[in-house]
Design an enzyme around this catalytic site. Sequence first.
Site, PDB file in Angstrom:
ATOM      1  CG  ASP A 347      50.662  38.341  39.730  1.00  0.00           C
ATOM      2  OD1 ASP A 347      51.867  38.190  39.956  1.00  0.00           O
ATOM      3  OD2 ASP A 347      50.009  37.602  39.006  1.00  0.00           O
ATOM      4  CB  THR A 348      48.491  41.076  45.736  1.00  0.00           C
ATOM      5  OG1 THR A 348      47.459  40.467  44.970  1.00  0.00           O
ATOM      6  CG2 THR A 348      47.878  42.047  46.722  1.00  0.00           C
TER       7      THR A 348
END
Length: 525
Positions: A347-348
């Site tokens: 999650d980036t």
Amino acid sequence: MRDLHLPGRSAVWAENGMCATSHPLAAQSAIDILKQGGNAMDAAIAGAVLLGICEPQMTGIGGDCFVLYSRPGEQKIRALNGSGRAPAAASAASLRDRELSQVPLRGPEAVTLPGAMDAFCHLSAAEGRLGLDTILAPAIHYAEAGVPVAPRVAFDWAKDADALQGAARRHYLLQGAVPKVGDIFRAPGQAEVLRRIARDGRQAFYDGEIAEDMIQALSDRGGVHTMDDFAKVAAEATIPVSGAYQGVDLVEHPPNGQGATAILLLNILKHFDIAAMDPWGAERVHIEAEASKLAYDARDRFIADPDHTSRLDHMLALETAAKLAALIDPKSTIPLPATASEAVHKDTVYITVVDKDRMVVSLIYSIFHGFGSGIASEKFGILLQNRGAGFSLQAGHPNEMAPNKRPMHTIIPGMLRKNGQVIMPFGVMGGAYQPTGHARLVSNLYDFDLDPQAALDAPRAFADKGVLKVERGYVTAVIQQLTDLGHKVEIPDTPLGGGQAIRLHDTGVLEGASDPRKDGCALGY
């Protein structure tokens, strides 16, 4: 050149400017900013903030960022640490007293101060041309008008929606349901936040009603964050670290980011003839996996807040890599215990921009796990990161949680440099995978002479906590060979990360590549 008979995507070629990122609307907005006379920094900030609306499970203004950049005509690569600190009242001892061995992923204890917005405001003033009112306009527009949910975003949203709690469910679900592909997501509260920042600058975010809204959400759950904590948030200029591989320099952001891990990993791989191996065979995967175990073990021992990282030189020393390489057996696995790395997450967001004057920006921006802490402010709907889960609770550890301390971060922007010149800004997302992803991309480019798009498309594997995660791009025979070598092989539901890159050619032309594992693209003009 790729086989045009087969599915795939070509690189994007342009001369004046280029953006590569994980959502088309963000890439388009960045190019629009360049066409309005903005530079690469203006465009990167505009696209990054918009990504928080397009991919809210990945990032947002309640998160952190790291940036590498070079000014036009300069060889120097600059770095900015936009990661936030623990609040002044944070205490590892208090969590140990609760018999906790790890920081809770979804509690206020994991919420560090959001550093990205301070970094964006600083970079806009110091390096940009257009001003916050112009570069925040695309994100304000889409936050109000809405964004159609893209396929990869919908996949991640459904996977991570259980993390949402309290007001976050109202702000990030549609009438209580997870958005589907094509549904319109709006964030009017964030639009208002961005309007105030565009008008009043960083103080609008870190002081007054907006900060109070975030603090209230945390204190309602037992958080110890204060207005003074928010007021003291400040990005810091840092000095990049680098290492050589096959005639190029890999340049990384220094700790508290984990970029030094990628350099150590490549230093270990230098001791093996990777170029002579089958690029998609078991031998290469095995050597990479064993080297990754060793490099990540070093990461977990040494990388922390820069004021507490005392053995960085040892980690980057060629002698250290040589000793670690000697531990690798090409015929069997290393019996290491599972390392203390954080839970794997994907999650980036990452964005890279190059402008017509050849300013180069490599920017990575995240709220850590899917939807971060799952805690959002009541009025404005700002999701708060859970970067504090990157702290150790081990007493005396360099990365032990402590007041006003930055945790070890997984997000790392990268650049490649040759003969003193930047030749490629890039990033490979994917949480803990990122150092392995950086090393594999560099190896794909320079051991196997792949172009940037093919290097990103190629199948991936990742050794993490006793499991070798292997994408479906590997054939069954390779998986069996890896099992025979002693690996516990799993095929993950989610692909390993995603990547973006822009190659600067000597001819003056730009070549943009974007990972098909995400919804994004490279665009130029």
